[in-house]
Structures are given as structure tokens and as C-alpha cells.
Design a protein around this motif. Structure first.
Motif, PDB file in Angstrom:
ATOM      1  N   SER A 230     -29.061  -0.487  57.056  1.00  0.00           N
ATOM      2  CA  SER A 230     -30.019  -0.299  58.084  1.00  0.00           C
ATOM      3  C   SER A 230     -31.432  -0.611  57.526  1.00  0.00           C
ATOM      4  O   SER A 230     -32.278  -0.739  58.100  1.00  0.00           O
ATOM      5  CB  SER A 230     -29.973   1.149  58.400  1.00  0.00           C
ATOM      6  OG  SER A 230     -30.317   2.261  57.516  1.00  0.00           O
ATOM      7  N   ASP A 318     -31.472   3.757  52.927  1.00  0.00           N
ATOM      8  CA  ASP A 318     -32.682   3.422  53.662  1.00  0.00           C
ATOM      9  C   ASP A 318     -33.929   4.114  53.385  1.00  0.00           C
ATOM     10  O   ASP A 318     -33.931   5.185  53.900  1.00  0.00           O
ATOM     11  CB  ASP A 318     -32.560   3.203  55.119  1.00  0.00           C
ATOM     12  CG  ASP A 318     -33.522   2.614  55.909  1.00  0.00           C
ATOM     13  OD1 ASP A 318     -34.665   2.468  55.460  1.00  0.00           O
ATOM     14  OD2 ASP A 318     -33.265   2.032  57.093  1.00  0.00           O
ATOM     15  N   ASP A 321     -35.763   5.028  56.709  1.00  0.00           N
ATOM     16  CA  ASP A 321     -35.237   5.930  57.436  1.00  0.00           C
ATOM     17  C   ASP A 321     -35.320   7.297  56.740  1.00  0.00           C
ATOM     18  O   ASP A 321     -35.415   8.392  57.562  1.00  0.00           O
ATOM     19  CB  ASP A 321     -33.776   5.614  57.680  1.00  0.00           C
ATOM     20  CG  ASP A 321     -33.044   6.449  58.566  1.00  0.00           C
ATOM     21  OD1 ASP A 321     -33.399   6.390  59.765  1.00  0.00           O
ATOM     22  OD2 ASP A 321     -32.059   7.101  58.318  1.00  0.00           O
ATOM     23  N   ARG A 324     -38.655   8.811  57.179  1.00  0.00           N
ATOM     24  CA  ARG A 324     -38.868   8.903  58.784  1.00  0.00           C
ATOM     25  C   ARG A 324     -38.134  10.649  58.771  1.00  0.00           C
ATOM     26  O   ARG A 324     -38.816  11.220  59.542  1.00  0.00           O
ATOM     27  CB  ARG A 324     -38.435   7.865  59.537  1.00  0.00           C
ATOM     28  CG  ARG A 324     -38.357   8.291  60.993  1.00  0.00           C
ATOM     29  CD  ARG A 324     -37.731   7.461  61.812  1.00  0.00           C
ATOM     30  NE  ARG A 324     -36.353   7.161  61.589  1.00  0.00           N
ATOM     31  CZ  ARG A 324     -35.309   8.082  62.002  1.00  0.00           C
ATOM     32  NH1 ARG A 324     -35.590   9.050  62.589  1.00  0.00           N
ATOM     33  NH2 ARG A 324     -34.163   7.785  61.550  1.00  0.00           N
ATOM     34  N   ARG A 325     -36.917  10.687  58.484  1.00  0.00           N
ATOM     35  CA  ARG A 325     -36.280  11.877  58.674  1.00  0.00           C
ATOM     36  C   ARG A 325     -36.775  13.210  58.001  1.00  0.00           C
ATOM     37  O   ARG A 325     -36.980  14.108  58.562  1.00  0.00           O
ATOM     38  CB  ARG A 325     -34.754  11.948  58.369  1.00  0.00           C
ATOM     39  CG  ARG A 325     -34.000  10.734  59.021  1.00  0.00           C
ATOM     40  CD  ARG A 325     -32.747  10.094  58.720  1.00  0.00           C
ATOM     41  NE  ARG A 325     -31.681  11.286  58.146  1.00  0.00           N
ATOM     42  CZ  ARG A 325     -30.828  11.207  57.323  1.00  0.00           C
ATOM     43  NH1 ARG A 325     -30.345   9.942  56.817  1.00  0.00           N
ATOM     44  NH2 ARG A 325     -29.852  12.037  57.461  1.00  0.00           N
ATOM     45  N   CYS A 343     -43.804   4.360  58.098  1.00  0.00           N
ATOM     46  CA  CYS A 343     -42.470   4.165  58.809  1.00  0.00           C
ATOM     47  C   CYS A 343     -42.780   3.391  60.206  1.00  0.00           C
ATOM     48  O   CYS A 343     -41.973   2.551  60.711  1.00  0.00           O
ATOM     49  CB  CYS A 343     -41.721   5.358  59.192  1.00  0.00           C
ATOM     50  SG  CYS A 343     -41.225   6.078  57.682  1.00  0.00           S
ATOM     51  N   ALA A 347     -41.659  -0.532  61.621  1.00  0.00           N
ATOM     52  CA  ALA A 347     -40.904  -0.567  62.523  1.00  0.00           C
ATOM     53  C   ALA A 347     -41.647  -1.438  63.952  1.00  0.00           C
ATOM     54  O   ALA A 347     -40.931  -2.316  64.438  1.00  0.00           O
ATOM     55  CB  ALA A 347     -40.569   0.554  63.493  1.00  0.00           C
ATOM     56  N   GLU A 391     -40.542   5.547  67.024  1.00  0.00           N
ATOM     57  CA  GLU A 391     -39.360   5.581  67.892  1.00  0.00           C
ATOM     58  C   GLU A 391     -39.391   4.356  68.829  1.00  0.00           C
ATOM     59  O   GLU A 391     -38.418   3.682  69.051  1.00  0.00           O
ATOM     60  CB  GLU A 391     -39.134   6.935  68.617  1.00  0.00           C
ATOM     61  CG  GLU A 391     -37.852   6.974  69.420  1.00  0.00           C
ATOM     62  CD  GLU A 391     -37.900   8.609  70.090  1.00  0.00           C
ATOM     63  OE1 GLU A 391     -37.249   8.698  71.097  1.00  0.00           O
ATOM     64  OE2 GLU A 391     -38.553   9.354  69.783  1.00  0.00           O
ATOM     65  N   ARG A 394     -38.827   0.968  67.276  1.00  0.00           N
ATOM     66  CA  ARG A 394     -37.531   0.569  67.143  1.00  0.00           C
ATOM     67  C   ARG A 394     -36.403   0.641  68.413  1.00  0.00           C
ATOM     68  O   ARG A 394     -35.762  -0.400  68.629  1.00  0.00           O
ATOM     69  CB  ARG A 394     -36.697   1.734  66.480  1.00  0.00           C
ATOM     70  CG  ARG A 394     -37.315   2.112  65.076  1.00  0.00           C
ATOM     71  CD  ARG A 394     -36.424   3.278  64.122  1.00  0.00           C
ATOM     72  NE  ARG A 394     -36.780   4.310  64.766  1.00  0.00           N
ATOM     73  CZ  ARG A 394     -37.864   5.277  64.235  1.00  0.00           C
ATOM     74  NH1 ARG A 394     -38.754   4.812  63.481  1.00  0.00           N
ATOM     75  NH2 ARG A 394     -38.148   6.451  64.854  1.00  0.00           N
TER      76      ARG A 394
END
Length: 425
Positions: A230, A318, A321, A324-325, A343, A347, A391, A394
Motif C-alpha cells: 500500500s 506503509d 498509513d 495516519r492511523r 499524510c 494523498a 480521506e 484517497r
């Protein structure tokens, strides 16, 4: 390593080309090519005119958004060449038209985003919003076309294009250009020299990008070995697509279709830049993740982020990712605004490159989501708004990829209409 400045990904296309192209020949050719494109709205990827479809006001609004977005993108690509030729003062009207068109388009995209969210709900208000989208987009394109500058000293080839295709409002300028070209016919070597210089500059840029494509392929291979799938999928297509466009450009140059070659080279440059930028972003995210993860675990407790920790310790993950989490899980984290921006901008940059490269196939939904992401990123809002922007970006890339799968490899039927045979794939 510093965070990529906001908006830089929107201008990456110009830099590799502008460094090598002779200013006078490039500006003249680019200006006159814009006038031809004003009438046809084509791109090397295959754009025919985006006329409103006959299936209702909503479809008209969508078609107007796509056409206006392409016009603004083209203007952004061409304004630096205008400044090189004539100076900032001479191109000020066009620069002001660009600013005006961006504002109209942004307002139209915001209306489209709200409609997609179900606001307003009543049919009368929704129809009024759709009509406003059409009006704003048409006004944006009209203003760009009206203020597109006329070249000061075009080459013989450019003079022919302007003289043949000028509209009524350009008649006087076209006559002057034609007279200038006729006056220089007595010295064919002089008129041929700018064209030859421009063609040579385009070929030099193509060769330079050939080397960068090879480097991008090696970079992508290294990223795949180090990170999870990813991490690279937003740009996985880019090196091969860039090589394809450069091969098309070589053929176009051999056939004397320099305009098509220039567009294809521009797309290749954007694709290469996307890989280069992704490598920097992943490296920065990987460097900032450990500290952010430790802080988040201390704040929330280790079990809350156990899956992220396991992914990192597994070796291939990733970083963007994961970062971001972590930020989503704890928006109050120290440094969370910068982490969220990294992040989200990554994107948005990947989505923008994909949409720009495949613009003939990409419809209004992907463009609308990207526009909303940009609006949120420019607003200086909260961490949650920045996360929402990521978001949306993406989502924009996913929608764009879906459009390309459906429309991007056919001879017709895409949002840009049928592909012209011989144009870049």
C-alpha cells in the motif's frame, strides 16, 4: 527532512521542462497551441471537446466542471511560459484571469460536493445549485479564453496557427501576426531557427526524462522491497506510464507533431515527479513514526496501537498509513498537525498526479473530492479537518482509478469523449 510545501505538487509539471526549453520559441509555441486547444480542448491522453451530455442538468453541471478544471490546469501549465516571453506586467491580465477562474471553479466544486452530500435536499434548490455550477464554470472558461495573451514574436509555424484559427475578437492581432510572418519569409533560415531550437529542446527534455524514468523504476523497486504494497500503490503505475508517454513523444517528434510530443513529455515529467515525491514522503514518515508511536502508546496505552506496532515490527509496512492511523487514534498528539499534513498532502499529491495524467478519462466525482481536500488543507483547520482532507484525497484517487479502468483504454465513451487516433495513450 522538511514537509513538502503546500501546493508544490500542483506545479511540478513545469519545472523539468522549463529548465531546458528556449524561452522565446517555447512561449510562442505554447501560446498559439493554447488557442488551438481552446477550440478543441484536446490532450495527448485523448480529450475531445467535453460538450454537455443531453441527459439533464446534472450531467451538464458535471461536464462543465470537467471542462473548467481542464482549462484551469492548462492555464497553470502555460502561465510560466507566458511570463518568460513577455514579462509579468504583460501577462498580468491572464494571471488575473487565472486567479478569477480558480475562484469560480473552487466555488463550483464546493457546490458539487455539497450536492453529493445531499445538501440542499429540495429539488428546486438543487436545480439552482446545478445551474450555478454551470454558470460559474462557463464564466471561468470564458474569462481564460478572453484574456489569453497573443504571442509577441511567434515563430512561422505559430503565426500560421494564430492566423488560421483566431476568433473574431483576435482578428486584429492575427492580421499583425500574419503580416509579421510574411515579412520574414524572405529569410527562411531565420524563421526556421526558432522552430528548430524548440524541437531540439523538446527532444533534449525527452532524453533527460528517459534517464529519470530509469531512476524512478529503480526507486520504485527499492520502495517495494522496503515497504508494504500500500505504500507504493498510488504511484505503482507511474514509471511504466511515463515510459509509454516518452515513446509516444519520440514518434510524434519524428512525424513533426511537436505539440503532441510536448504534452506527452509533460505528462511523463509529472509521473516521474510523483515517484520521486513519494519516496521522500515515505522516508519522512518512516523517520517520524517511531517517536509518534511511542508518544501515542504512552498516552493511550499500548494495546490501543498494538496492530500498528506489529505492522512496523514485521518489517514491510506503509509508514504513511501507519502514521495516519496513529494520528487518527490520537489527534491531540504533540506534532499531530504536522503529521496529519504530511499524510494528507501525500494523498492529495498522488491523486492530483493521477487525475492530471489521465484527465480525459477522469470524471467530476474524483475531481470534486480532490478539490474539497485542497480546500480543507488550505483552510488551516483542525487536525480532524486535515485528516478528513486526506480521506477525501484517497477517495479521489480511488474514483480516478475506477474512471480510468472504465473509460481510459477505449476509443470512446470517456469523460473526454473519443480518443483521437495517434494521440498519447
Amino acid at each position: 527532512m522538511t514537509l513538502i510545501a503546500e501546493g508544490s505538487w500542483a506545479t511540478d509539471l513545469i519545472l523539468p521542462i522549463a529548465l531546458l526549453i528556449a524561452a522565446g520559441a517555447v512561449a510562442a509555441y505554447t501560446y498559439t497551441r493554447r488557442r488551438r486547444r481552446t477550440a478543441t480542448r484536446t490532450t495527448p491522453h485523448g480529450g475531445a471537446p467535453r460538450a454537455p451530455r443531453p441527459d439533464g442538468l446534472d450531467a451538464r453541471a458535471d461536464a462543465a466542471l470537467v471542462a473548467a478544471d481542464d482549462a484551469v490546469r492548462s492555464g497553470e501549465e502555460e502561465l510560466p511560459f507566458a511570463t518568460l516571453q513577455s514579462g509579468e506586467e504583460a501577462v498580468r491580465p491572464f494571471a488575473e484571469a487565472m486567479a478569477y477562474a480558480r475562484g469560480e471553479l473552487a466555488a463550483a466544486f464546493l457546490l458539487r460536493q455539497r450536492l453529493d452530500e445531499g445538501v440542499p435536499e429540495d429539488e428546486v434548490s438543487r436545480r439552482q445549485a446545478q445551474e450555478e455550477i454551470v454558470a460559474r464554470c462557463e464564466e471561468a472558461v470564458r474569462r481564460l479564453d478572453a484574456d489569453a495573451p497573443v504571442p509577441v514574436a511567434p515563430t512561422a509555424r505559430a503565426a500560421h496557427a494564430v492566423g488560421a484559427e483566431a476568433t473574431a475578437r483576435d482578428t486584429a492581432a492575427a492580421d499583425a501576426v500574419t503580416a509579421d510572418a510574411a515579412a520574414r519569409q524572405a529569410a527562411p533560415a531565420d524563421t526556421a531557427a526558432p522552430d528548430a531550437a524548440f524541437d531540439a529542446a523538446v527532444e533534449a527534455t525527452r532524453l533527460e526524462l528517459d534517464g529519470r524514468v530509469t531512476t524512478a523504476q529503480a526507486t520504485l523497486a527499492a520502495l517495494r522491497e522496503r515497504y508494504g504494497e500500500s505504500a507504493t500503490w498510488p504511484v505503482a503505475y507511474a514509471p511504466d506510464a511515463a515510459g509509454e508517454r516518452l515513446r509516444f513523444a519520440a514518434g510524434a517528434l519524428e512525424r513533426g507533431r511537436v505539440g503532441h510530443a510536448e504534452n506527452a513529455i509533460g505528462q511523463a515529467a509529472r509521473l516521474v515527479e510523483a515517484v520521486e515525491r513519494r519516496a521522500l514522503e515515505l522516508a519522512e514518515a518512516a523517520g517520524r513514526l517511531p517517536g509518534a508511536l511511542v508518544e501515542a502508546e504512552q498516552s493511550r496505552g499500548e494495546p490501543a496501537l498494538a496492530d500498528v506496532r506489529r505492522a512496523v515490527e514485521a518489517g514491510r509496512y506503509d509508514p504513511l498509513d501507519a502514521l495516519r492511523r496513529v494520528t487518527e487514534g490520537d489527534p491531540d498528539l504533540r506534532g499531530a498537525p504536522d503529521l496529519a499534513l504530511l499524510c494528507a498532502r501525500s494523498a492529495a499529491g498522488a491523486a492530483d498526479a493521477h487525475i492530471a495524467t489521465h484527465r480525459a478519462a477522469v470524471g467530476p466525482r474524483a475531481r470534486t473530492r480532490l478539490a474539497e481536500a485542497r480546500r480543507l488543507l488550505a483552510g488551516g483547520g483542525s487536525v480532524r479537518e486535515v485528516l478528513r482532507a486526506g480521506e477525501l484525497a484517497r477517495e479521489a484517487q480511488g474514483l480516478a482509478e475506477q474512471d480510468v479502468r472504465v473509460h481510459g483504454h477505449t476509443e470512446g465513451g470517456g469523460y473526454g469523449g473519443p480518443r483521437h487516433r495517434g494521440e498519447a495513450p
